[in-house]
Design an enzyme around this catalytic site. Structure first.
Site, PDB file in Angstrom:
ATOM      1  N   ASP A 137      -4.029  -1.330  -1.378  1.00 15.30           N
ATOM      2  CA  ASP A 137      -5.163  -1.639  -0.479  1.00 15.30           C
ATOM      3  C   ASP A 137      -6.484  -1.054  -0.999  1.00 15.30           C
ATOM      4  OD1 ASP A 137      -4.244   0.925   0.091  1.00 15.30           O
ATOM      5  OD2 ASP A 137      -4.095   0.644   2.261  1.00 15.30           O
ATOM      6  N   SER A 154       0.804  -1.234   0.000  1.00 18.92           N
ATOM      7  CA  SER A 154       0.000   0.000   0.000  1.00 18.92           C
ATOM      8  C   SER A 154       0.831   1.274   0.000  1.00 18.92           C
ATOM      9  CB  SER A 154      -0.957  -0.022   1.182  1.00 18.92           C
ATOM     10  OG  SER A 154      -1.724  -1.185   1.086  1.00 18.92           O
ATOM     11  N   ARG A 182       7.546   6.398  -4.011  1.00 17.19           N
ATOM     12  CA  ARG A 182       8.133   6.955  -2.793  1.00 17.19           C
ATOM     13  C   ARG A 182       7.469   6.302  -1.600  1.00 17.19           C
ATOM     14  NH1 ARG A 182       4.213  10.008  -4.533  1.00 17.19           N
ATOM     15  NH2 ARG A 182       5.460  10.610  -6.306  1.00 17.19           N
TER      16      ARG A 182
END
Ligand code: BGC
Length: 500
Positions: free
Chosen positions: A208, A155, A170
């Site tokens: 997610d 996620s 990132r």
């Protein structure tokens, strides 16, 4: 013990001295987001969602996920699902059975050690692989296993040229592990599994939010958006390939659906429209990734307690209105010492005299707060919690506006959505203000755009996406599949599919 509060807190400010009242008024101004502002944020959000889908891109990554359709309830097979969350690592084995929409699940949870989040990549993948190995050994002992197909819920923002690949854009949510950003996370993960001889084949790397969308759509055909309001905050929805200019070169069928992981936490990184307070600016500056996740940092669970703490500390240091005078604020001075559950508990204090809040300050922070200080703290928690819910609604409204949806079900999950008091009602109220349906409906239930508790996205959702991927590869749709033959070879679910 205080009197149980039966009325609202109106009038409870009567004994608050004027310097504190001035501060409360200042905080009201800083943290309140009026309807007009919600609408302006939403309009800008719509254009940024669109921009993210273009070749040039924008702040919101709008990542194509290669999850190319909703389940029909007839998916079958046995799948592993791995969820690498911030606090826990969860491993599930899910069997999607022949009965429409039915499944069996076994699962284990492992603690995600705090030091892993800032450790090395080898430690991270080694730990994740160890957990999977333990799971397999515990549940399957010495059984001879085929390669079990795995849906891995990762996620964080990832660029996916293929569904079983993902280059981390990132880290977010306070993770800061060197040498992972800019790299495909799958090879080191698979290498750690291979080293241990764990018989697992990664079929799909998912977010997610995408898992939440798909799992919720499994049981509700009105489901159009999957959201997470938890430690981080984000959403996914189904776009049609023809509306994704950055994929035009792939000549995909323009009407074919493609789930987009928006990564809307990055909305307004350029600070054009969000009403940032000085406290939001400090949070950003002190975070491991300044300049990133501007939207998320104003409303996600990881930051709510920190915003609250920064305000209180500022007021303690303010010569015009010194709160907690003469008290040792050493604990309050510690970054991230308060989490969102502290604010939840304050908002839930049922007593007129805020005696539970008083005990909370004493036990958690060693501070003996006066009644006016408790009143201010309570009001501040309400303001921060309300702002989070109202800003969240802008993202949901923006997707609906972009897609021209007057009606939609939105599946939502995450600690803030599930546990933070009044979050759902405040969000529904804000949606109503933005999208403008008539008053009268109670607490958001039955509203045209309704945010509902989601099904298990990182378990069932991940398994379903793995199943859908294998199914479409078998049917010859190999868009976004690196090695279609390799993907099918030896997996238990593929065998099952072959027999059908
Ligand atoms: C991540 C998203 C994720 C969200 C909720 C954000 O920080 O970037 O990928 O969906 O948190 O977990």
């Amino acid at each position: 013990m205080g009197l149980r509060r039966v009325t609202s807190r109106k009038g409870s400010m009567a004994d608050v001295p004027s310097d504190l009242l001035d501060q409360i008024n200042r905080l009201e101004e800083l943290f309140t987001v009026p309807t007009d502002k919600l609408k302006a944020i939403t309009d800008h959000f719509v254009s940024e969602l669109t921009k993210g889908l273009t070749e040039e891109g924008g702040s919101i990554p709008m990542n194509p996920t290669w999850c190319m359709g909703f389940p029909d309830g007839y998916e079958t097979g046995t799948f592993l699902a791995l969820d690498m969350g911030g606090t826990n690592l969860r491993v599930c084995e899910i069997t999607l059975t022949e009965e429409k929409g039915e499944f069996d699940i076994i699962q284990s949870k492992y603690k995600m050690p705090e030091e892993l989040k800032t450790g090395t990549a080898d430690e991270l993948w080694g730990y994740v692989a160890d957990c999977l190995q333990q799971f397999i050994e515990y549940h399957h002992g010495d059984e001879e296993l085929d390669q079990l197909p795995l849906g891995f819920t990762f996620s964080y923002p990832a660029t996916q040229d293929y569904i079983d690949h993902g280059v981390l854009q990132r880290w977010t949510k306070g993770f800061d592990i060197d040498g992972v950003e800019g790299q495909d996370v799958v090879p080191p993960f698979e290498a750690a599994l291979a080293e241990r001889g764990v018989p697992i084949k990664l079929t799909a790397l998912i977010n997610d939010t995408t898992g939440t969308l798909i799992a919720s759509a499994y049981t509700d055909t009105e489901m159009k958006i999957g959201c997470i309001f938890g430690t981080g905050c984000n959403a996914a929805y189904m776009e049609n390939c023809g509306s994704i200019p950055k994929l035009a070169h792939m000549k995909l069928d323009p009407d074919h659906p493609m789930a987009i992981n928006c990564e809307w936490g990055a909305f307004d990184n350029e600070h054009q429209v969000l009403p940032r307070t000085p406290y939001d600016i400090i949070i950003d500056k002190e975070s491991p990734r300044p300049g990133q996740q501007a939207f998320e940092k104003m409303l996600a669970g990881l930051y709510l307690g920190e915003i609250f703490r920064l305000v209180l500390l500022d007021l303690h240091q303010n010569p015009d209105c010194k709160i907690f005078e003469g008290q040792d604020v050493g604990l309050l001075d510690k970054p991230y010492s308060l989490d969102a559950s502290f604010l939840s508990a304050i908002e839930e204090d049922p007593f007129e005299n805020l005696s539970e809040t008083h005990d909370l300050f004493q036990n958690k922070l060693g501070i003996k707060a006066t009644k006016p200080e408790l009143e201010l703290s309570h009001r501040l928690a309400v303001l921060i919690g309300t702002r989070a819910a109202r800003l969240s609604a802008c993202g949901v409204a923006a997707i609906c506006k972009k897609k021209g949806w007057d009606k939609a079900h939105v599946g939502a999950d995450g600690s803030v959505f599930n546990k933070y008091p009044h979050f759902k009602v405040r969000g529904a109220q804000a949606l109503k203000e933005i999208l403008g349906w008539p008053a009268g409906k109670g607490k958001g239930r039955g509203d045209p755009v309704e945010i509902l508790p989601a099904e298990d996205g990182s378990g069932v959702g991940a398994a379903l996406i793995a199943a859908l991927t294998l199914k479409r590869v078998q049917e010859g749709n190999v868009a976004g599949i690196r090695d279609p033959e390799g993907m099918l070879k030896g997996t238990r679910a593929a065998k099952k599919g072959d027999e059908v």
